[in-house]
Design an enzyme around this catalytic site. Structure first.
Site, PDB file in Angstrom:
ATOM      1  N   MET A 121      -5.986  -1.512 -10.235  1.00 17.70           N
ATOM      2  CA  MET A 121      -4.498  -2.082  -9.977  1.00 17.70           C
ATOM      3  C   MET A 121      -3.844  -2.615 -11.292  1.00 17.70           C
ATOM      4  O   MET A 121      -2.864  -2.782 -11.264  1.00 17.70           O
ATOM      5  CB  MET A 121      -4.692  -3.256  -9.263  1.00 17.70           C
ATOM      6  CG  MET A 121      -5.195  -2.954  -7.703  1.00 17.70           C
ATOM      7  SD  MET A 121      -4.274  -1.648  -7.013  1.00 17.70           S
ATOM      8  CE  MET A 121      -5.657  -0.848  -6.171  1.00 17.70           C
ATOM      9  N   LYS A 150     -21.352  -7.147  -0.271  1.00 24.77           N
ATOM     10  CA  LYS A 150     -20.518  -7.185   0.742  1.00 24.77           C
ATOM     11  C   LYS A 150     -21.199  -6.326   1.804  1.00 24.77           C
ATOM     12  O   LYS A 150     -21.207  -6.581   3.099  1.00 24.77           O
ATOM     13  CB  LYS A 150     -19.212  -6.995   0.169  1.00 24.77           C
ATOM     14  CG  LYS A 150     -18.687  -7.795  -0.457  1.00 24.77           C
ATOM     15  CD  LYS A 150     -17.101  -7.461  -0.876  1.00 24.77           C
ATOM     16  CE  LYS A 150     -16.775  -6.283  -1.536  1.00 24.77           C
ATOM     17  NZ  LYS A 150     -17.101  -6.328  -3.182  1.00 24.77           N
ATOM     18  N   CYS A 208      -1.182  -1.652  -3.471  1.00 26.30           N
ATOM     19  CA  CYS A 208      -2.346  -1.130  -4.326  1.00 26.30           C
ATOM     20  C   CYS A 208      -2.256   0.265  -4.931  1.00 26.30           C
ATOM     21  O   CYS A 208      -2.616   0.435  -6.038  1.00 26.30           O
ATOM     22  CB  CYS A 208      -3.485  -1.353  -3.443  1.00 26.30           C
ATOM     23  SG  CYS A 208      -4.100  -0.120  -2.338  1.00 26.30           S
ATOM     24  N   MET A 209      -1.848   1.245  -4.351  1.00 25.56           N
ATOM     25  CA  MET A 209      -1.850   2.512  -4.848  1.00 25.56           C
ATOM     26  C   MET A 209      -0.685   3.407  -5.090  1.00 25.56           C
ATOM     27  O   MET A 209      -0.763   4.774  -5.292  1.00 25.56           O
ATOM     28  CB  MET A 209      -3.285   3.423  -4.367  1.00 25.56           C
ATOM     29  CG  MET A 209      -3.613   3.311  -3.108  1.00 25.56           C
ATOM     30  SD  MET A 209      -2.852   3.962  -1.806  1.00 25.56           S
ATOM     31  CE  MET A 209      -1.282   4.753  -1.943  1.00 25.56           C
TER      32      MET A 209
END
Lengths: 755, 98
Positions: free
Chosen positions: A344, A87, A176-177
């Site tokens: 996650m 990426k 997410c966190m």
């Protein structure tokens, strides 16, 4: 095979590792001389940070004639030492995509029309002002991102909380966190990991649970494989209901039944206590015990944990008693250093905070913490969820520098820096993310500014929430259009992307890093920071937003960290260094702090070697007695499969960026659902068939991949969610952890229908 | 071949379904046969020709997922030798192109 081997060999004969500098990879016959680029061929190489995950890899951006021509790993950055993942290498392509917008768009009669900044900003100002006047400050909100720059989130936070008076400031890190934050703040009294990537080099045992590092944090995974190669005695335990690419280096695989890992974690604590594997001295000196409501004693904790026998966990998890005992013994082996990592699989759960607490428990009971190679270490998914949202306090209950809106002293401290009276900041937390979007559905939130994120694709139970976006006056500041979210917008603002602006990111390991500007944004696109400051001025708050660029904003934000336990580095230091880990005492120097809470490393502890959890009033970390809890919606007769969602290496989040790269798209062209071969046989489906996943909330059609690239256990399905047209989140559940308010993306019940 | 069919199927699906990737898909579907990488729009640059760029995988993974079986030493069949056999997560950098 269409590809000719001769070409490949020819190409590879002259190719070299991206890790080996100085040689040229050269696809034969596909380029002109001028396109053969060597390091020296770029006019300049600009120091920056990768735009994707929370690893925070340093990059160098090659620029020639005002265009980005290449991206390579920064060899001087400790995080990645020159390495990137696919990426990262393909980053230049996201800048030149054809669906970038370069002029503001306003929706007129259902159609987007190009307009001037003046008209767009005037319209936004009018709509927000009207809503505030008519319905009060709580009728407007801001939804930001762990991909935005720290300065952008800081200004948005100040504008909404300090100027407008609305604490409705949220962002995708809630998805997410938030549970990791809940874990760190409850157990240690302070957010963010105390350890660092450097601990990889010292650990003997890695306990990885609910995390597919090979695909989600590829460069960290490479660092882990390197450690394993250099030290073959390293033990790597991977606990995950699904077998995935990370298992390639696993010594022990722990395929528990989805949703039952709390039983495993508490049973490990049981074995550690029962078999005398605890560090009693550490427990006595540095820990306290709690049941979540009140303090308890060590003996009461021992009494509590008696229910969580390996036999109990065996029934829940389908793991054997022997395996559970073995895990606990390896984790707790005296004289060894143990590092646990999670993402996650632990956080996106209705018991996410509890699961985080239980992981910390294991380290505290065994004293495997605050020394090189021993630490609990949550991995973050976005490049600046930590730096721009957790630290800046851009969530509905927070203020900058790890402060809370409910704390009068915190409000006063921040109000002073912001130049406002303290009563201008509401003591009441705003709407958390799922509430915020529910309030859009209900019509209570009249105007919402969305920056640098794509909630219409990333929220759970999307088909329920998306109509709310249509109803609300929606401003979407984005780089690309259309996205599923910008489709619902009333105004779309063209945002500068990544190296078209400058600012600061903060990664998983408390490393703050400067991103320099490399090129100009296209057309009339502007940095989000400019838009927000412009908006503040138009709303009449100009005097509070007198900034001359991001450095100015940073300097003000820096004051919010002075005297806290998270003092940050100066802008000048960040520009010079290749990342600096906070705390940076008195903002001095570029050394930073590798590990917290240990004297000799943590600058706030005077005595060398002393462990001090100073963020807690009694200087002790808390071992929590947390009960067992499964997923909110476990499979049943009607919906017999457990669906979990996640990533694949080649794509990221909602695919707005990776979807622009031909090579990445060709590698993985579509979202898919992984099925176990037994289930595939039973369902009569094979590779490539399209199936419909149906939950109580919605359905999605996906192509089937039988046991590849990962292998879910029977009864479990795994789906990627990067593709806009296969809206996997129409199926997922919006139940949230009561503590962290993070939704349970990882577990919901579905049935499979052949299409 | 089943894998080939599946790939074609995905590409056909993508044409209809990838709303956000019109440019990308045009590039993908125009050149899949040659294995060449499409130009980056506007700049005309090809990334794969750049110094140190990890070459995409130019063949199917029909012999399993462990690249180093063939590429560690090279010369298994005609497989080229990797210059960095110590990096075992090959697909971290090398993406499938077929």
């Amino acid at each position: 095979m269409n590809f000719t081997r001769r070409n490949f060999i020819k190409a590879c004969a002259v190719s070299t590792a991206m890790l080996t500098a100085g040689c040229s990879v050269n696809k034969s016959g596909t380029q002109t001389e001028s396109q053969k680029l060597n390091k020296s061929d770029a006019d300049s190489w600009v120091k920056s940070v990768c735009r994707y995950c929370g690893t925070g890899c340093g990059v160098l951006i090659g620029v020639t004639n005002g265009k980005v021509i290449a991206v390579k790993g920064d060899p001087d950055n400790e995080v990645n030492k020159g390495l990137l993942c696919a990426k990262g290498y393909y980053l230049p392509q996201i800048l030149t995509a054809d669906d970038r917008i370069t002029q503001p768009l306003v929706k007129k009669n259902g159609k987007f029309v190009e307009t001037s900044w003046e008209e767009a900003m005037n319209l936004i100002t009018e709509k927000f002002s009207n809503a505030i006047d008519e319905y009060g400050p709580a009728s407007v909100g801001f939804y930001g991102s762990g991909q935005a720059l720290a300065e952008e989130e800081y200004v948005a936070n100040k504008l909404f909380k300090g100027a407008i008076g609305s604490n409705n400031v949220e962002g995708n890190p809630r998805l997410c966190m938030a549970s990791a934050v809940g874990g760190y703040t409850t157990t240690f009294g302070a957010d963010e990991p105390m350890g660092a990537y450097e601990d990889f080099e010292h650990a003997d045992v890695f306990f990885i649970i609910g995390s597919n590092m090979a695909e989600c944090h590829p460069v960290l995974f490479a660092r882990l494989t390197d450690k394993k190669r250099q030290d073959p005695h390293t033990k790597i335990i991977i606990a995950d209901p699904r077998r995935h690419r990370s298992h390639k280096i696993a010594d022990i695989s722990v395929p528990f039944k989805p949703g039952t890992d709390l039983a495993l974690l508490n049973a490990m604590a049981y074995v550690i206590i029962e078999e005398g594997l605890t560090d009693e001295d550490f427990i006595a000196k540095h820990t306290s015990f709690s049941n979540g409501q009140a303090k308890i004693t060590y003996d009461q904790f021992k009494e509590f944990i008696k229910d969580f026998t390996p036999e109990f966990a065996e029934k829940k998890t389908n793991l054997s008693v022997d395996r559970i005992r073995e895990l606990a013994r390896i984790f707790a082996e005296p004289g060894k250093n143990t590092m646990s990592m999670w993402t996650m699989g632990i956080n996106q759960r209705v018991a996410g905070v509890w699961a985080n607490n239980m992981l910390h428990n294991l380290h505290l009971l065994t004293g495997k913490i605050c020394r090189p190679g021993s630490t609990p270490f949550s991995l973050t998914g976005q490049p600046s969820a930590c730096g721009s949202v957790r630290e800046v306090g851009a969530l509905c209950h927070l203020l900058p520098g790890h402060r809370g809106v409910a704390n009068a002293k915190h409000r006063e401290e921040i109000a002073k820096i912001w130049g406002i009276s303290a009563d201008r900041i509401s003591p009441k937390p705003g709407y958390h993310t799922m509430q915020l979007f529910q309030k859009c559905v209900d019509g209570d939130v009249k105007a919402l500014w969305v920056m640098c994120t794509n909630p219409a694709q990333s929220l759970p139970n999307a088909t329920h929430y998306n109509p709310g976006l249509e109803k609300t006056f929606l401003v979407v500041a984005e780089t690309y259009h259309p996205t599923l979210t910008s489709k619902y917008a009333d105004v779309v603002l063209p945002a500068a992307l990544w190296c078209e602006k400058e600012g600061v990111y903060g990664n998983t390991e408390r490393r703050t890093q400067h991103l320099a500007k490399a090129i100009d944004p296209p057309g009339e696109a502007r940095p989000d920071l400019d838009m927000l400051i412009d908006f503040a001025h138009r709303l009449g708050y100009g005097s509070l937003f007198q900034y001359d660029g991001p450095e100015d904003v940073w300097n003000e934000y820096l004051k919010c960290t002075t005297g806290t336990d998270m003092e940050l580095a100066t802008y000048q230091s960040l520009k010079e260094a290749h990342g600096i880990q906070w705390p940076v005492k008195d903002h001095k120097g570029i050394q930073g702090t590798v590990r917290r809470f240990i004297g000799g490393e943590d600058p706030y502890i005077k005595e060398k070697g002393k462990i001090d959890f100073y963020a807690k009033p009694d200087n002790r970390a808390v071992i929590f007695a947390r009960p067992y809890k499964e997923g909110e919606e476990m499979p049943d007769a009607e919906y017999p499969f457990c669906l979990t969602t996640g990533r694949i290496l080649e794509h990221w989040h909602t695919g707005t960026m990776t979807g622009k790269c031909p090579a990445l798209n060709r590698a993985v062209p579509s979202s898919y659902v992984e099925v176990h071969s037994k289930d595939a046989t039973q369902l009569g489906i094979k590779n490539g068939d399209i199936v419909r996943l149906v939950s109580r909330r919605g359905s999605v059609e996906l192509p089937v991949q039988v046991e590849r690239p990962g292998i879910p256990q029977p009864g479990m399905l795994f789906a990627t969610w990067f593709e806009a047209d296969r809206l996997v989140n129409s199926v997922t559940i919006d139940a949230v952890d009561p503590g962290s308010k993070e939704p349970e993306f990882k577990i919901c019940a579905v049935r499979v229908e052949k299409v | 071949m089943e894998q080939h069919k599946r790939l074609l199927f995905f590409i056909v699906c993508s044409v209809f379904l990838l709303m956000l990737g019109v440019l990308t898909l045009t590039a993908c579907s125009s050149q899949p046969q040659s294995g060449e990488i499409a130009d980056i729009s506007k700049t005309g640059l090809q990334q794969e020709v750049l110094t140190g760029f990890p070459p995409p995988i130019p063949h199917k993974l029909d012999r399993g997922d462990d690249c180093l079986v063939c590429h560690r030493q090279g010369e298994v069949g005609e497989a080229p030798k990797t210059p960095h056999p110590e990096n075992i997560p090959c697909r971290q950098c090398h993406v499938l192109s077929e």
